[in-house]
Write an enzyme that holds these catalytic residues in place. Sequence first.
Site, PDB file in Angstrom:
ATOM      1  N   GLU A  63     -12.037  -2.873  -3.113  1.00  0.00           N
ATOM      2  CA  GLU A  63     -10.950  -1.982  -3.540  1.00  0.00           C
ATOM      3  C   GLU A  63     -10.777  -2.098  -5.013  1.00  0.00           C
ATOM      4  O   GLU A  63     -10.292  -2.886  -5.632  1.00  0.00           O
ATOM      5  CB  GLU A  63      -9.549  -2.319  -3.024  1.00  0.00           C
ATOM      6  N   HIS A  76       0.946  -1.343   0.003  1.00  0.00           N
ATOM      7  CA  HIS A  76      -0.018   0.083  -0.085  1.00  0.00           C
ATOM      8  C   HIS A  76       0.766   1.373  -0.007  1.00  0.00           C
ATOM      9  O   HIS A  76       0.632   2.043   0.712  1.00  0.00           O
ATOM     10  CB  HIS A  76      -1.202  -0.111   1.148  1.00  0.00           C
ATOM     11  N   HIS A  93      -9.268   2.645   0.481  1.00  0.00           N
ATOM     12  CA  HIS A  93      -9.603   1.427   1.280  1.00  0.00           C
ATOM     13  C   HIS A  93     -10.606   1.534   2.507  1.00  0.00           C
ATOM     14  O   HIS A  93     -10.304   1.264   3.381  1.00  0.00           O
ATOM     15  CB  HIS A  93      -8.150   1.129   1.890  1.00  0.00           C
TER      16      HIS A  93
END
Length: 349
Positions: free
Chosen positions: A313, A105, A179
């Site tokens: 996502e 991420h 997210h």
Amino acid sequence: MKIKKEEFGKFENTAVYAFTLENDHGVTVTFLDYGCTITKIITPDRNGEPENIVLGYDQLVGYLNNTAFFGCVVGRVAGRIGGAEFTLNGKTYSLAKNENDNHLHGGLKGFDKVIWDAEMKENTDKVSVKFSYMSPDGEEGYPGNLKMNVTYTLNNDNEFTIQYDGISDETTVLNVTNHSYFNLSGDIKRDILDHELTLKSNQYLELQENLLPTGEFAEVDGTPFDFRQGRLIRSGAESEHPQNQLAGGGYDHPFVLSENRNEEIVLRDSDSGRQMIVETDEVGVVIYTSNQLAGDDPIYGVQPRKHLGICLETQGLPDAVHHGNFPSWVLEKDKAFTSVTTFKFGLVE
């Protein structure tokens, strides 16, 4: 339609602001300039009762300490990069290892951990905030000065749209998503095991033990990964399928979308009557049913636990830099990147 701005806390002696978009039908979306983090989405249930449908915290410190990426924009690259490195145009780039040997991420200081510039826009039929951030060349190991814009818009059709725009002065890689963890029960009254998900997808990516894709596209037919006619999340959480077990009892899997911009993702909660339709131009969606969710910090007064929320996502396929058969993340120098995902809130018919 209206928009409100108020101070939420301080990060490194800099004020962090919360913005709330509100339409004429009781839908509000609140988010921070820190990480473009969505903190609350209020929608009415079938009885008209307005309640929050995302996980988050009342105070900034929760987000500063949070490792679950609640509500934020993640990048430059969402998901995992195996070995925390990739090769682009013959040059190897080393990234931060922030999940065992992998890069996750966006790294130690991804898009989720910076304060973005914000510009508010108000119209009669929609309100929006445009966030801007310049990610410098070499940040977290990525090449190129990357100018990013993320625009959050709410309209009177109960549609919340996220638009991502980026451009780099060097060829680089880019794969961004939001997210947020959704729970349509309202104010986290129940977990998401009895939420029904419908997904226009014929294939998902098999995962290895480290949750990186093997590179194989698996057919959903006859498996707990077949959401084409609708399926309760419980069916995967309680499944003995090796892939559900590997993910920790549920889903943490990328799905290849077979359609775009045509109600390709639908989440429903029959008890509250809430429904959310997600449409995107992205190639895939990672479905994560919070199988690893834990910790001591209460989520709006509720103790963290498995299956408390579900992430949808929308993004490119994870670890694409290591799989030539996946659609590429490469963003060419001076070429504009744009991606749009829309969430439409309503009730089950």
